[in-house]
Design an enzyme around this catalytic site. Structure first.
Site, mmCIF file in Angstrom:
data_model
loop_
_atom_site.group_PDB
_atom_site.id
_atom_site.type_symbol
_atom_site.label_atom_id
_atom_site.label_comp_id
_atom_site.label_asym_id
_atom_site.label_seq_id
_atom_site.Cartn_x
_atom_site.Cartn_y
_atom_site.Cartn_z
ATOM 1 N N ALA A 8 -4.857 7.181 -4.106
ATOM 2 C CA ALA A 8 -3.464 6.783 -4.330
ATOM 3 C C ALA A 8 -3.483 5.295 -4.678
ATOM 4 C CB ALA A 8 -2.638 7.053 -3.082
ATOM 5 N N SER A 32 0.852 -1.193 0.000
ATOM 6 C CA SER A 32 0.000 0.000 0.000
ATOM 7 C C SER A 32 0.890 1.245 0.000
ATOM 8 C CB SER A 32 -0.930 -0.015 1.207
ATOM 9 O OG SER A 32 -1.925 0.969 1.084
ATOM 10 N N ASN A 33 0.377 2.379 0.427
ATOM 11 C CA ASN A 33 1.141 3.635 0.462
ATOM 12 C C ASN A 33 0.622 4.485 1.618
ATOM 13 O OD1 ASN A 33 -1.041 5.480 -0.590
ATOM 14 N ND2 ASN A 33 -0.961 3.945 -2.223
ATOM 15 N N PRO A 34 1.298 5.604 1.937
ATOM 16 C CA PRO A 34 0.923 6.345 3.164
ATOM 17 C C PRO A 34 -0.295 7.271 3.028
ATOM 18 C CG PRO A 34 3.205 6.804 2.481
ATOM 19 C CD PRO A 34 2.548 6.140 1.349
#
Ligand code: CTP
Length: 418
Positions: free
Chosen positions: A295, A227-229
């Site tokens: 995102a 995933s991403n922040p």
């Protein structure tokens, strides 16, 4: 532009009241005729005599004449000032005065003159960062805009509280630039009742808008994912700003994002993976406006395990494959007249990448987010972006809500060029 213009400056009780002295001087130097009204609280920061000496005019505070007998023919001064002014500017405007203006109070010369004004009114909200972000202030700012008042976004920087944040009164040059813009494009909007350009609310009312926000998760097994922040704050701010201006918003949000702070008028649907998001986007692909703030992960594991992989048994090489590019698909399948807005997160060559991305994905606009800029990007409440279109590129910064509102304004209700 200012020569011969009649300007009423309303000064309210904040520390930035002293800057109004410079504003008056600068307007006079530019040829404007200036009058000043102050709230009682403002007189605690700057003496009325300062403005009286500069403007060679009374500086009324109360609606009823400030003389001991109270007997005067001057008690309709607010009406005369309201007629006299070409533009009224409230600088600084405290949260208290903003609330009074929005709710039609007439308890001082300042608020009553705003009610009587037949000219455009520019409000320059100035306060501590937390007060500026307070839900009631946000509500009042939205309401002020809906009611047709012009708003100048405060600056970010050092505040009287000693903290840093959004809430400073912008430089007098910035205030005057905005005044000129208002005088040029809406010289007598409230006198004639004519609308020079449709407002954002008029454009967005009844429009179906899809906004996506937050990160996708691509699971390796039930307890591990790629995933991403992303926190979804930008997309939620975009959804809130659009809904506050009349759009019918559906928000597709990551199931890791809490949307409880958002208005119930926004329809909220959760997604997990890119495939899941893609499927839901397709069912809403007929919307008038689509904003892809999510995102989205570009890769996913080829193999997903249904049971937790025990570390002793794990293969340390994970094979990845590309996920579908949802925005590109939307660009290829868009319906007539649909407006497609993408985001771009970059760490270098921001503009070059955003320009290429806009064309490659077939979007009308890309909101380019500079991860390297201060207070910008994942998890912050503020952002710095460049909105990249086919014919214009414009920089916005401030809270994510303000950035969203400015982006929507620029795309859907731009001011005619000067
Ligand atoms: N996007 C998408 N589908 C993907 C990847 C991104 O719809 N599989 C959308 C994002 O929601 C965003 C825009 O495309 O609106 C740009 O996302 P970004 O991650 O900046 O670009 P990428 O397409 O991933 O390109 P690159 O990795 O080369 O920067």
């Amino acid at each position: 532009m200012m020569r011969g213009k009649h300007i009423v400056i309303g000064v309210t009780g904040g520390i930035a009241a002293y800057k109004a002295v410079y504003l008056v001087r600068q307007l006079q130097e530019a040829g404007a005729e200036v009058r000043v009204t102050m709230t009682e609280a403002a007189t605690r920061f700057v003496a009325g005599n300062t403005f009286a000496a500069l403007t060679r005019h009374d500086v009324p505070v109360h609606i009823f004449p400030d003389n001991p007998t109270g007997i005067s023919t001057n008690w309709t001064q607010h009406i005369h000032w309201g007629e006299w002014a070409d533009l009224m500017v409230i600088a600084p405007c405290t949260a208290n005065s903003l609330a009074k203006i929005v709710h039609g109070f007439s308890d001082s010369m300042l608020t009553t003159t705003v009610l009587a004004a037949r000219c455009p009114v520019l409000i320059c909200p100035t306060m501590d960062g937390e007060m500026y972000r307070a839900p009631s202030t946000r509500y009042n700012l939205n309401k002020a805009e809906e009611l047709g008042y012009h708003l100048l976004t405060p600056d970010h920087g050092y505040l009287a509280s000693g903290m840093e944040g959004v809430g400073r009164l912008p430089d007098t040059d910035v205030i005057i630039d905005r005044m000129i813009q208002i005088l040029e494009v809406a010289p007598s909007r409230r006198v004639s009742g004519e609308k020079v350009t449709p407002t954002l609310r008029e454009v967005l009312t009844g429009k179906k808008m899809l906004v996506t926000c937050g990160p996708t998760r691509e699971y390796l097994d039930p307890v591990r994912f790629l995933s991403n922040p992303s926190t979804g704050k930008m997309g939620m701010a975009m959804a809130a700003a659009a809904a506050a201006h009349g759009a019918e918003v559906t928000l597709l949000h990551s199931d890791s994002v809490s949307t409880t702070a958002l208005s119930p008028s926004i329809r909220k649907l959760a997604f997990t993976t890119t495939e899941d998001l893609f499927r839901q986007v397709k069912t809403h692909a007929g919307c008038d406006i689509i904003i892809m703030t999510a995102a989205v992960s570009d890769f996913r594991p080829v193999q997903t395990h249904s049971q937790k992989v025990k570390k002793a048994e794990a293969d340390l090489n994970v094979v990845l494959e590309r996920t579908p590019d949802i925005l590109k698909w939307l660009g290829e399948h868009r319906k007539n007249g649909q407006v497609l807005i993408g985001f771009a997160m970059e760490t270098r060559d921001l503009l070059k990448q955003a320009r290429e991305k806009r064309i490659r994905k077939g979007a009308d606009w890309i909101v380019a987010n500079d991860l390297a800029a201060d207070g910008s990007g994942f998890a912050f409440d503020t952002n710095q972006v460049v909105l990249v279109g086919a014919h214009s590129e414009v920089h916005f910064e401030g809270t994510k809500y303000d950035v969203s509102r400015n982006v929507l304004h620029h795309i859907f209700a731009p001011q005619p060029p000067l």
